[in-house]
Design a protein around this motif. Sequence first.
Motif, short mmCIF file in Angstrom:
data_model
loop_
_atom_site.label_atom_id
_atom_site.label_comp_id
_atom_site.label_asym_id
_atom_site.label_seq_id
_atom_site.Cartn_x
_atom_site.Cartn_y
_atom_site.Cartn_z
N VAL A 151 -2.66 15.98 11.71
CA VAL A 151 -3.54 15.29 10.78
C VAL A 151 -4.81 16.12 10.59
N GLY A 152 -5.15 16.35 9.34
CA GLY A 152 -6.37 17.08 9.04
C GLY A 152 -6.12 18.51 8.61
N GLY A 153 -6.20 18.76 7.31
CA GLY A 153 -6.08 20.11 6.80
C GLY A 153 -4.67 20.67 6.77
N VAL A 154 -3.67 19.80 6.87
CA VAL A 154 -2.28 20.23 6.79
C VAL A 154 -1.64 19.58 5.57
N GLY A 155 -1.09 20.39 4.68
CA GLY A 155 -0.51 19.88 3.45
C GLY A 155 0.96 20.23 3.32
N PRO A 156 1.57 19.87 2.20
CA PRO A 156 3.01 20.07 2.02
C PRO A 156 3.45 21.52 2.15
N GLU A 157 2.57 22.44 1.82
CA GLU A 157 2.92 23.86 1.93
C GLU A 157 3.05 24.29 3.39
N ASP A 158 2.54 23.47 4.31
CA ASP A 158 2.58 23.79 5.73
C ASP A 158 3.69 23.07 6.49
N PHE A 159 4.35 22.12 5.84
CA PHE A 159 5.29 21.25 6.56
C PHE A 159 6.38 22.04 7.28
N ALA A 160 6.97 23.01 6.61
CA ALA A 160 8.10 23.73 7.20
C ALA A 160 7.68 24.47 8.47
N ASP A 161 6.50 25.10 8.45
CA ASP A 161 6.04 25.84 9.63
C ASP A 161 5.77 24.89 10.80
N TRP A 162 5.17 23.74 10.52
CA TRP A 162 4.90 22.78 11.59
C TRP A 162 6.20 22.17 12.10
N GLN A 163 7.16 21.95 11.22
CA GLN A 163 8.45 21.42 11.65
C GLN A 163 9.13 22.39 12.62
N LYS A 164 9.04 23.67 12.32
CA LYS A 164 9.64 24.69 13.21
C LYS A 164 8.95 24.69 14.57
N MET A 185 16.66 7.97 5.55
CA MET A 185 15.74 8.76 6.40
C MET A 185 14.41 8.05 6.53
N THR A 186 13.96 7.86 7.77
CA THR A 186 12.62 7.34 7.99
C THR A 186 11.66 8.53 8.02
N ARG A 187 10.83 8.60 7.02
CA ARG A 187 9.90 9.74 6.93
C ARG A 187 8.66 9.47 7.78
N GLU A 188 8.37 10.42 8.64
CA GLU A 188 7.18 10.29 9.49
C GLU A 188 5.97 10.85 8.75
N LEU A 189 5.64 10.17 7.66
CA LEU A 189 4.46 10.48 6.86
C LEU A 189 3.56 9.25 6.86
N ILE A 190 2.33 9.42 7.29
CA ILE A 190 1.38 8.32 7.32
C ILE A 190 0.32 8.56 6.25
N ALA A 191 0.25 7.66 5.28
CA ALA A 191 -0.77 7.75 4.23
C ALA A 191 -2.09 7.22 4.77
N ILE A 192 -3.16 8.00 4.62
CA ILE A 192 -4.48 7.62 5.10
C ILE A 192 -5.35 7.34 3.87
N LEU A 193 -5.69 6.06 3.66
CA LEU A 193 -6.35 5.65 2.42
C LEU A 193 -7.84 5.38 2.66
N ARG A 194 -8.55 6.43 3.02
CA ARG A 194 -9.98 6.28 3.32
C ARG A 194 -10.76 6.03 2.02
N ASP A 233 11.11 16.22 2.93
CA ASP A 233 12.57 16.20 2.93
C ASP A 233 13.14 17.62 3.00
N ALA A 234 12.47 18.56 2.34
CA ALA A 234 12.94 19.95 2.39
C ALA A 234 12.80 20.53 3.78
N ALA A 235 11.73 20.15 4.48
CA ALA A 235 11.48 20.70 5.82
C ALA A 235 12.31 20.01 6.91
N PHE A 236 12.53 18.71 6.75
CA PHE A 236 13.16 17.92 7.81
C PHE A 236 14.57 17.43 7.47
N GLY A 237 14.97 17.59 6.20
CA GLY A 237 16.24 17.00 5.76
C GLY A 237 17.48 17.62 6.40
#
Length: 201
Positions: free
Chosen positions: A150-163, A1-10, A197-201
């Motif tokens: 991007v911005g203020g969205v974390g792992p707890e939000d992934f499933a809702d945004w995926q939907k 699986m190619t995960r569409e997660l971009i790490a931002i290392l500011r 992975d739980a949201a998109f798998g």
Amino acid sequence: MTRELIAILRGLTPDEAAPVTEALITAGITKIEVPLNSPDPFDSIRRMITHAGDTALIGAGTVLDPVEVGQLAALGAGMVVSPDCNPRVIVAAKSAGLLSYPGVFTATEAFTALRNGADGLKFFPAFKLGLDGFSALKAVLPAEAATYAVGGVGPEDFADWQKAGITGFGIGSSLYKPGRTAGDVKARAEELVAAYDAAFG
């Protein structure tokens, strides 16, 4: 699986570049950007490409000028991420063979970005746009348009945004901030990967 997660290392420093990159790749995140308002960002990006350019897509964020795109291309970077929709930066990135992810918030910005060749739309700040705002824009965008929250969205939000139809996410300070060790980053990255992975798998 190619995960569409971009790490931002500011705020990343060159000495941290290789170990933090390795931590992210080990955890399963292979798209990494260093914002250009970090200390010595081009040096950090160079070190990251030397370390893992064959296994990760490495580039810069907060890219505001086509001149910076040229510097990134010379290093062998793979992507350009911007906070705004600047057609000159998008066209420069595409002309140099780099992926382009401009920041957008409105329908006008989103369509301007796509018309100029953007590979993906970075909805920023996503927490202000919200799921309702994104859903309304998604309804009029081309179905194939890649979208990132991007911005203020974390792992707890992934499933809702995926939907709602999001393609992926850019994660900044909840993943990395100055002072965190590579081990800290790896642990946080593993949590993000598990949620993705739980949201998109």
